[in-house]
Design a protein around this motif. Sequence first.
Motif, PDB file in Angstrom:
ATOM      1  N   PHE A   2       6.293 -19.068 -30.914  1.00 20.53           N
ATOM      2  CA  PHE A   2       6.648 -17.511 -31.175  1.00 20.53           C
ATOM      3  C   PHE A   2       7.890 -17.675 -30.888  1.00 20.53           C
ATOM      4  O   PHE A   2       8.318 -16.042 -31.720  1.00 20.53           O
ATOM      5  N   ARG A   3       9.308 -17.645 -30.717  1.00 19.69           N
ATOM      6  CA  ARG A   3      10.364 -17.426 -30.815  1.00 19.69           C
ATOM      7  C   ARG A   3      11.003 -17.444 -32.526  1.00 19.69           C
ATOM      8  O   ARG A   3      11.576 -16.503 -33.302  1.00 19.69           O
ATOM      9  N   ARG A   4      10.677 -18.333 -32.936  1.00 23.68           N
ATOM     10  CA  ARG A   4      10.510 -18.404 -34.283  1.00 23.68           C
ATOM     11  C   ARG A   4      10.577 -17.370 -35.694  1.00 23.68           C
ATOM     12  O   ARG A   4      10.230 -16.495 -36.276  1.00 23.68           O
ATOM     13  N   PHE A   6       8.711 -14.074 -34.020  1.00 22.91           N
ATOM     14  CA  PHE A   6       9.031 -12.861 -33.924  1.00 22.91           C
ATOM     15  C   PHE A   6      10.377 -12.851 -34.111  1.00 22.91           C
ATOM     16  O   PHE A   6      10.709 -12.022 -35.031  1.00 22.91           O
ATOM     17  N   SER A   7      10.901 -13.976 -34.118  1.00 23.12           N
ATOM     18  CA  SER A   7      12.750 -14.081 -35.064  1.00 23.12           C
ATOM     19  C   SER A   7      12.174 -13.725 -36.667  1.00 23.12           C
ATOM     20  O   SER A   7      13.209 -12.297 -36.889  1.00 23.12           O
TER      21      SER A   7
END
Length: 176
Positions: A2-4, A6-7
């Motif tokens: 998810f973090r990737r 989102f980034s």
Amino acid sequence: MFRRAFSAAVLIWALGFVWFAFALPEPASPVETDAVVVPTGGGGRIAQGIAVLDAGLADHLLVSGVDREVKPGEFAAQFGVDEAQLECCITLGFAAVDTRSNASETAKWVEDNEVRSLRLVTTDWHMRRAAGELSRTLPNGVTVVRDAVPSEPSFANLFLEYHKLLASWAAGLIGL
């Protein structure tokens, strides 16, 4: 994961904004069209539309989104248009209140007047969204020349318009 994602989305958004802010559309070259269309709202738009008409680059002008309180004589006086030119060549459109309704008003006028090519005159920061909305409403086969009026928009104006453009694109993708 998810973090990737989102980034990546934030990076794409940021790069899109940089492109939007630093690659603003430019004025068009002097090419003839059947008509010129000016959505109201930004400084220099109407004057540029009248200049195109006066130069003989178009036979007719639609000013879309004129306030209902404006009388034709007031418009003529403010923009130095004589009564004959106003009567023969300039249409004041009173139906539109925003960019989307400018496009609808323009499409109806284009169809009613059998226009096959038009010059869209609007402010540089507004051109992409105005042209996009117009492309979704015009009849097939109408050529649009984009003629951006140069401006010096504020960061806030660019930021807001970028998000309006994204919303317009999203609405177009889902068919709204």
